[in-house]
Design a protein around this motif. Sequence first.
Motif, mmCIF file in Angstrom:
data_model
loop_
_atom_site.group_PDB
_atom_site.id
_atom_site.type_symbol
_atom_site.label_atom_id
_atom_site.label_comp_id
_atom_site.label_asym_id
_atom_site.label_seq_id
_atom_site.Cartn_x
_atom_site.Cartn_y
_atom_site.Cartn_z
ATOM 1 N N GLN A 166 3.803 -2.376 -6.649
ATOM 2 C CA GLN A 166 2.784 -1.429 -7.066
ATOM 3 C C GLN A 166 3.496 -0.166 -7.533
ATOM 4 N N ILE A 167 2.982 0.440 -8.603
ATOM 5 C CA ILE A 167 3.575 1.660 -9.141
ATOM 6 C C ILE A 167 2.543 2.773 -9.063
ATOM 7 N N ASN A 168 2.916 3.868 -8.428
ATOM 8 C CA ASN A 168 2.019 5.010 -8.284
ATOM 9 C C ASN A 168 2.628 6.257 -8.909
ATOM 10 N N PRO A 169 1.803 7.059 -9.577
ATOM 11 C CA PRO A 169 2.313 8.309 -10.159
ATOM 12 C C PRO A 169 2.347 9.429 -9.122
ATOM 13 N N VAL A 170 3.204 10.391 -9.359
ATOM 14 C CA VAL A 170 3.214 11.618 -8.567
ATOM 15 C C VAL A 170 3.525 12.772 -9.508
ATOM 16 N N MET A 205 5.320 14.113 -14.693
ATOM 17 C CA MET A 205 4.774 12.992 -13.945
ATOM 18 C C MET A 205 5.897 11.995 -13.690
ATOM 19 N N TYR A 206 6.084 11.670 -12.429
ATOM 20 C CA TYR A 206 7.105 10.721 -12.032
ATOM 21 C C TYR A 206 6.422 9.531 -11.346
ATOM 22 N N PHE A 207 7.198 8.473 -11.080
ATOM 23 C CA PHE A 207 6.568 7.236 -10.617
ATOM 24 C C PHE A 207 7.359 6.617 -9.466
ATOM 25 N N ILE A 208 6.603 6.156 -8.469
ATOM 26 C CA ILE A 208 7.189 5.509 -7.294
ATOM 27 C C ILE A 208 6.763 4.044 -7.312
ATOM 28 N N LYS A 209 7.748 3.156 -7.252
ATOM 29 C CA LYS A 209 7.446 1.721 -7.190
ATOM 30 C C LYS A 209 7.735 1.216 -5.785
ATOM 31 N N VAL A 210 6.746 0.561 -5.200
ATOM 32 C CA VAL A 210 6.910 -0.029 -3.875
ATOM 33 C C VAL A 210 6.898 -1.539 -4.029
ATOM 34 N N GLN A 211 7.792 -2.194 -3.313
ATOM 35 C CA GLN A 211 7.883 -3.649 -3.341
ATOM 36 C C GLN A 211 7.843 -4.170 -1.908
ATOM 37 N N SER A 212 6.948 -5.126 -1.672
ATOM 38 C CA SER A 212 6.819 -5.689 -0.330
ATOM 39 C C SER A 212 7.899 -6.732 -0.102
ATOM 40 N N ALA A 213 7.955 -7.200 1.130
ATOM 41 C CA ALA A 213 8.942 -8.225 1.478
ATOM 42 C C ALA A 213 8.682 -9.528 0.735
ATOM 43 N N PHE A 214 7.466 -9.699 0.234
ATOM 44 C CA PHE A 214 7.114 -10.925 -0.487
ATOM 45 C C PHE A 214 7.236 -10.756 -1.995
ATOM 46 N N GLY A 215 7.758 -9.609 -2.433
ATOM 47 C CA GLY A 215 7.973 -9.390 -3.857
ATOM 48 C C GLY A 215 6.816 -8.763 -4.589
ATOM 49 N N VAL A 236 0.850 -1.199 0.000
ATOM 50 C CA VAL A 236 0.000 0.000 0.000
ATOM 51 C C VAL A 236 0.877 1.237 0.000
ATOM 52 N N ILE A 237 0.554 2.154 -0.900
ATOM 53 C CA ILE A 237 1.249 3.447 -0.912
ATOM 54 C C ILE A 237 0.239 4.520 -1.301
ATOM 55 N N GLN A 238 0.118 5.513 -0.483
ATOM 56 C CA GLN A 238 -0.791 6.621 -0.750
ATOM 57 C C GLN A 238 0.045 7.871 -0.967
ATOM 58 N N VAL A 239 0.048 8.321 -2.203
ATOM 59 C CA VAL A 239 0.885 9.456 -2.591
ATOM 60 C C VAL A 239 0.061 10.737 -2.556
ATOM 61 N N THR A 240 0.632 11.762 -1.968
ATOM 62 C CA THR A 240 0.032 13.099 -1.974
ATOM 63 C C THR A 240 0.857 13.985 -2.894
ATOM 64 N N TYR A 241 0.204 14.548 -3.907
ATOM 65 C CA TYR A 241 0.935 15.397 -4.842
ATOM 66 C C TYR A 241 1.519 16.605 -4.106
ATOM 67 N N PRO A 242 2.784 16.917 -4.334
ATOM 68 C CA PRO A 242 3.406 18.059 -3.639
ATOM 69 C C PRO A 242 2.896 19.391 -4.171
ATOM 70 N N ALA A 299 11.213 7.578 -14.041
ATOM 71 C CA ALA A 299 10.712 8.614 -14.940
ATOM 72 C C ALA A 299 9.613 8.096 -15.856
ATOM 73 N N ASP A 300 9.350 6.783 -15.846
ATOM 74 C CA ASP A 300 8.343 6.217 -16.738
ATOM 75 C C ASP A 300 7.415 5.286 -15.975
ATOM 76 N N ILE A 301 6.227 5.082 -16.539
ATOM 77 C CA ILE A 301 5.181 4.313 -15.864
ATOM 78 C C ILE A 301 5.537 2.843 -15.731
ATOM 79 N N HIS A 302 6.442 2.351 -16.571
ATOM 80 C CA HIS A 302 6.839 0.953 -16.502
ATOM 81 C C HIS A 302 8.020 0.730 -15.547
ATOM 82 N N ALA A 303 8.476 1.802 -14.921
ATOM 83 C CA ALA A 303 9.570 1.735 -13.941
ATOM 84 C C ALA A 303 10.820 1.108 -14.534
ATOM 85 N N THR A 304 11.213 1.605 -15.719
ATOM 86 C CA THR A 304 12.436 1.118 -16.365
ATOM 87 C C THR A 304 13.529 2.183 -16.442
ATOM 88 N N ILE A 305 13.160 3.448 -16.185
ATOM 89 C CA ILE A 305 14.135 4.545 -16.257
ATOM 90 C C ILE A 305 14.293 5.139 -14.854
#
Length: 260
Positions: free
Chosen positions: A155-159, A142-152, A90-96, A123-129
């Motif tokens: 989730q990718i969220n935009p900001v 638009m930038y992107f934050i990828k969160v990964q849990s301990a179980f792998g 779970v990640i809840q992003v608040t736009y700055p 820098a991309d929605i596929h989290a490759t850059i």
Amino acid sequence: MVTKVETDFKLKLVDTVYGCPETGVDLTAKFVTEGSSEKLTYNYFEDASLSSHLRDSTHVVLAGTYYIQAKGENGCSDTKPIHVKLTAPVIQVTYPEPVRYPATVDITKTFIKLPDNTYGYYADIHATIPLINYTAIDKSGMYFIKVQSAFGCEQINPVRVTVLPPFPFVVTAPNVFTPNNDGVNDSFALHIEGYVQFGNLDIFNRNGQLIYSTKSPTAFWDGNFKGKDLPAGTYYWIFNGLDTYYNIRIKESGSISIIR
């Protein structure tokens, strides 16, 4: 339940298997029954009555309690429950809030980090850059934050980041100066505000003759040419520079009058 005694018969299961909603879990994985007797045959069920077999025990995509039955070579059997939990990070992003250049935005501060998760910034929605300057972003987009849990699980969220451009540059100059060495208004120089790289300043007389030139933003013209005072009158200046924010060339001009 053990139906026949075997001295080496043992069924041991992990209590809970964790996985991701999109990929599920594999109940046939070796770690699930690690510590059990060797050469057991396993069956997988949806209910404690063992009346409904799991269709695909290698890809369980619904959370719940399931049952694994083990059978030994000599006919012993035992059944134990196993729990499946499927949790997405779970990640809840608040736009700055918007900022104005040269202020920057740190997107690591747009959400609350959880200790068991890892985070990446892209820098991309596929989290490759990958982003290098994710703590000091100086361009809108638009930038992107990828969160990964301990179980792998991922989730990718935009900001969205808004960095307003700097205020327009300003190049001004006095139109009169009095180079008479009285300590007041004795020299001429440009006043520059903004993100401007100084190129050169040239000053000409009425005949178009170059009488002064400098590449230094701190240099001052004292109204002389080749060590001699120039007569009162009007002269013309041309400034060349670079707007370093937009990376465009600047050319400004004007006139200056010497009063003696």
